[in-house]
Design an enzyme around this catalytic site. Structure first.
Site, PDB file in Angstrom:
ATOM      1  N   ASN A  70      42.702 102.111   8.321  1.00 20.17           N
ATOM      2  CA  ASN A  70      43.880 101.867   7.481  1.00 20.17           C
ATOM      3  C   ASN A  70      43.554 102.321   6.059  1.00 20.17           C
ATOM      4  OD1 ASN A  70      46.026 100.847   6.023  1.00 20.17           O
ATOM      5  ND2 ASN A  70      45.404  98.700   6.223  1.00 20.17           N
ATOM      6  N   LYS A 101      45.377 102.448   3.503  1.00 19.73           N
ATOM      7  CA  LYS A 101      46.116 101.720   2.458  1.00 19.73           C
ATOM      8  C   LYS A 101      46.697 102.730   1.452  1.00 19.73           C
ATOM      9  CE  LYS A 101      43.071  97.849   3.224  1.00 19.73           C
ATOM     10  NZ  LYS A 101      42.698  96.512   2.840  1.00 19.73           N
ATOM     11  N   HIS A 127      50.603  93.724   8.462  1.00 23.96           N
ATOM     12  CA  HIS A 127      49.306  93.626   7.771  1.00 23.96           C
ATOM     13  C   HIS A 127      49.386  92.513   6.731  1.00 23.96           C
ATOM     14  CE1 HIS A 127      45.900  94.603   5.214  1.00 23.96           C
ATOM     15  NE2 HIS A 127      45.406  95.261   6.248  1.00 23.96           N
ATOM     16  N   GLU A 144      48.420  92.291   3.787  1.00 21.41           N
ATOM     17  CA  GLU A 144      48.847  92.707   2.442  1.00 21.41           C
ATOM     18  C   GLU A 144      50.360  92.848   2.385  1.00 21.41           C
ATOM     19  OE1 GLU A 144      46.167  96.042   2.069  1.00 21.41           O
ATOM     20  OE2 GLU A 144      44.499  94.638   1.940  1.00 21.41           O
ATOM     21  N   GLU A 201      42.856  89.712  11.820  1.00 21.46           N
ATOM     22  CA  GLU A 201      42.263  90.013  10.517  1.00 21.46           C
ATOM     23  C   GLU A 201      42.306  88.759   9.649  1.00 21.46           C
ATOM     24  OE1 GLU A 201      42.360  94.457   9.612  1.00 21.46           O
ATOM     25  OE2 GLU A 201      44.255  93.644   8.927  1.00 21.46           O
ATOM     26  N   GLY A 248      38.661  93.086   2.608  1.00 21.57           N
ATOM     27  CA  GLY A 248      38.306  93.653   1.303  1.00 21.57           C
ATOM     28  C   GLY A 248      37.384  92.770   0.487  1.00 21.57           C
ATOM     29  N   SER A 292      36.312  93.628   6.489  1.00 23.01           N
ATOM     30  CA  SER A 292      35.004  94.059   5.988  1.00 23.01           C
ATOM     31  C   SER A 292      34.084  94.603   7.088  1.00 23.01           C
ATOM     32  CB  SER A 292      34.324  92.921   5.224  1.00 23.01           C
ATOM     33  OG  SER A 292      35.084  92.582   4.077  1.00 23.01           O
TER      34      SER A 292
HETATM   35  C1  PEP Z   1      42.300  96.094   6.428  1.00 21.76           C
HETATM   36  O1  PEP Z   1      42.867  96.476   5.436  1.00 21.76           O
HETATM   37  O2  PEP Z   1      42.919  96.025   7.499  1.00 21.76           O
HETATM   38  C2  PEP Z   1      40.878  95.719   6.320  1.00 21.76           C
HETATM   39  C3  PEP Z   1      40.331  95.125   7.345  1.00 21.76           C
HETATM   40  O3  PEP Z   1      40.255  96.030   5.154  1.00 21.76           O
HETATM   41  P1  PEP Z   1      38.647  95.965   4.861  1.00 21.76           P
HETATM   42  O4  PEP Z   1      37.968  96.622   6.025  1.00 21.76           O
HETATM   43  O5  PEP Z   1      38.457  96.683   3.584  1.00 21.76           O
HETATM   44  O6  PEP Z   1      38.292  94.504   4.782  1.00 21.76           O
END
Ligand code: PEP
Length: 257
Positions: free
Chosen positions: A9, A11, A95, A97, A167, A173, A213
């Site tokens: 992803n 973003k 997601h 976010e 997630e 992040g 992460s």
């Molecule tokens: C994501 O945005 O779906 C995500 C898991 O981000 P990160 O790997 O940076 O934690």
């Protein structure tokens, strides 16, 4: 058999030139990766550039969101036919976010999902608890509620087209990954919920990705868990080197499940 999925992803990152460069490095480095499906989700503006570079390869193009209406007066939105036209085969929905920054709810995720199920796109539906919800100890309930709301009205047959992504918001992040055991516990709970709602066979076949992460260093242990079928990767997918190391996690010990 559940073939693993590694999805990136992007973003709000990458111009068209940067997208072309990243896609061509991933394309070259992932040429022999037959043990998993690889999904790239660039921003809308880079979908065309990415599609050109990965056409005819084993890489799958996805968008990061989509509106439920096919067209109309929805300034700033993107429709399913537009994504199909751009070469997308998949789309990420719900997601965290989108939920936290843009008011997405289980109900709006469900509207998007129902529209997507009538199209050629396959969805990746994201769920996950916040730090407060985890610390309060009711994260399984929160996740069950998200599943019930987001998947409302879906048939067992439709479920097979869906990929779920667990997630935990506190791991996105932050550099703070859920341990493989913590992630496995939730994935098993999700499969149990799906089994009650859609039947054991459908639940057995659905792929559930972990996201939060993910790094080249932690992906092998996550992938060893029986109910983790791949990863949704944010930060570490923005450089070909780290994304390719994630794609090439030690598949000998995991394979399809
Ligand atoms: C994501 O945005 O779906 C995500 C898991 O981000 P990160 O790997 O940076 O934690």
């Amino acid at each position: 058999m559940r073939i693993p999925v590694i999805a990136g992803n992007w973003k709000m990152h990458k111009t068209n030139a940067e997208a072309r460069a990243l896609c061509s490095d991933i394309r070259d480095g992932a040429r022999n990766a037959t043990h998993c499906r690889i999904v790239l989700a660039p921003p809308y503006t880079a979908l065309g550039a990415a599609a050109e570079v990965i056409r005819g390869t084993n890489l799958i193009l996805a968008a990061q969101n989509v509106h439920w209406e096919p067209k109309g007066a929805f300034t700033g939105e993107i429709s399913i036919p537009m994504l199909e036209d751009a070469g997308c085969c998949m789309v990420i929905l719900g997601h965290s976010e989108r939920r936290q920054c843009f008011g997405e709810t289980d109900q709006t995720v469900n509207r998007r999902l129902r529209a997507v199920m009538k199209s050629s796109l396959d969805p990746i539906v994201c769920i996950g608890e916040t730090l407060g919800q985890r610390e309060a100890g009711n994260y399984q309930e929160v996740i069950s509620q998200q599943l019930a709301g987001s998947l409302d009205g879906l048939t067992g047959r439709e479920l097979l087209r869906i990929i779920l992504a667990y997630e935990p918001v506190w791991a996105i992040g932050t550099g703070r990954t859920a341990s493989p055991q913590v992630a496995q516990e939730v994935h098993l709970g999700i499969r149990g919920w799906l089994s009650e709602k859609f039947g054991a066979e459908a639940a057995r076949q659905v792929r559930i990705l972990y996201g939060g992460s993910i790094k080249p260093e932690n992906i092998p242990d996550l992938m060893r868990q029986p109910d983790i079928d791949g990863g949704l990767v944010g930060g570490a997918c923005l450089e070909a080197e780290s994304f390719l190391r994630i794609i090439h996690y030690d598949s000998r010990s995991t394979g399809g499940k």
